[in-house]
Motif scaffolding. Structure first.
Motif, short mmCIF file in Angstrom:
data_model
loop_
_atom_site.label_atom_id
_atom_site.label_comp_id
_atom_site.label_asym_id
_atom_site.label_seq_id
_atom_site.Cartn_x
_atom_site.Cartn_y
_atom_site.Cartn_z
N ALA A 175 0.86 -1.19 0.00
CA ALA A 175 0.00 0.00 0.00
C ALA A 175 0.89 1.24 0.00
O ALA A 175 2.12 1.14 0.12
N ASN A 176 0.27 2.41 -0.16
CA ASN A 176 1.04 3.65 -0.12
C ASN A 176 0.45 4.57 0.94
O ASN A 176 -0.54 5.27 0.70
N PRO A 177 1.05 4.56 2.14
CA PRO A 177 0.48 5.36 3.23
C PRO A 177 0.55 6.86 2.97
O PRO A 177 -0.24 7.62 3.53
N THR A 237 -4.73 1.64 -0.76
CA THR A 237 -4.59 0.25 -0.32
C THR A 237 -3.68 -0.49 -1.31
O THR A 237 -3.32 0.05 -2.36
N VAL A 238 -3.38 -1.73 -0.97
CA VAL A 238 -2.57 -2.56 -1.88
C VAL A 238 -3.26 -2.67 -3.23
O VAL A 238 -2.63 -2.52 -4.29
N GLU A 239 -4.58 -2.90 -3.19
CA GLU A 239 -5.32 -3.07 -4.44
C GLU A 239 -5.34 -1.78 -5.25
O GLU A 239 -5.17 -1.78 -6.47
#
Lengths: 135, 109
Positions: free
Chosen positions: A57-59, A64-66
């Motif tokens: 994911a990219n905080p 999200t990962v998706e």
């Protein structure tokens, strides 16, 4: 028509520079033209096919990962091996000593283990050979 | 006659050793060989008309064929109209076509 075969020696580890992307593009273009491709992955390039790579994911963006759809080099290697699973054929060999040093034995399906002797054989049997070194 | 293909991935403003490609490509051309320089990745940054680097102009004047990878140009926001005269927009497919020609030697830099 004589069959064409291109051999690439890769050394760049994943996620380090744009070189991996260019190498993947060359392999993909060659396979799409019906050209057989050999890859000898040396040094850090053996990690390109490491199965343990996981998308994340990219905080910073809050995705999200998706949503992020983070591309992994092992997914690119798998896709290329699917395209080159017959005619044309993609042969991908990881340097065994380099794999052992890095604990990178868990490669995606289709990747073989070998040595620089395989690279020599590949080069001798190819129309041309391109060595893509690290800096 | 041998066709030498230099694949230049380095930005000349970051790596002064790109001079190696200019000197070698020009020398080979003067010897009568066919020479192509294919710019890729940050190597395309020198292809802009406004870039203050004359190595590509010198190579073009020497008869070296200069190609710039379209994908790398697009990634860096370089439009076709911004290219220096003598540099042709090309693609990785063309590079592959060249690589599998007989009597071709490829050097990645």
């Amino acid at each position: 028509m004589t069959e064409k075969r291109l051999t690439l020696a890769l050394m760049e580890p994943p996620y380090e520079s744009a070189t991996s992307t260019t190498a993947f593009r060359i392999i993909s273009a060659a396979l799409n033209k019906g050209i057989h491709v050999n890859v000898f992955a040396y040094e850090g390039a053996v990690c390109l096919a490491l199965k343990d790579q996981a998308p994340h994911a990219n905080p910073v963006k809050g995705t999200t990962v998706e949503e992020e759809e983070h591309p992994t080099t092992r997914a690119f290697v798998s896709s290329l091996l699917e395209v080159g699973n017959g005619n044309p054929l993609l042969t991908w060999i990881n340097c065994g000593l380099c794999v052992d040093e890095r604990g990178a034995a868990n490669a995606v399906d289709g990747v073989k283990r070998g040595s620089p002797a395989d690279f020599l054989k590949m080069a001798q049997e190819s129309t041309n050979t391109l060595v893509i070194p690290t800096r | 006659m041998t066709h030498y293909v230099f694949i230049e991935s380095r930005d000349p403003f970051e790596s002064r050793d790109t001079r190696f490609v200019e000197e070698t490509a020009t020398a080979l051309k003067q010897r009568g060989d066919e020479v192509t320089v294919f710019l890729v990745q940050n190597g395309v940054l020198a292809a802009r008309q406004n870039a203050r680097d004359n190595s590509l102009a010198r190579m073009a004047a020497a008869g070296v064929s200069l190609l710039a990878d379209d994908f790398s140009l697009s990634e860096r926001g370089i439009q076709p109209a911004e290219l220096r005269p003598g540099i042709e927009r090309s693609g990785i497919e063309h590079l592959v076509d060249v690589l599998v020609q007989d009597h071709t030697k490829a050097i990645w830099h």
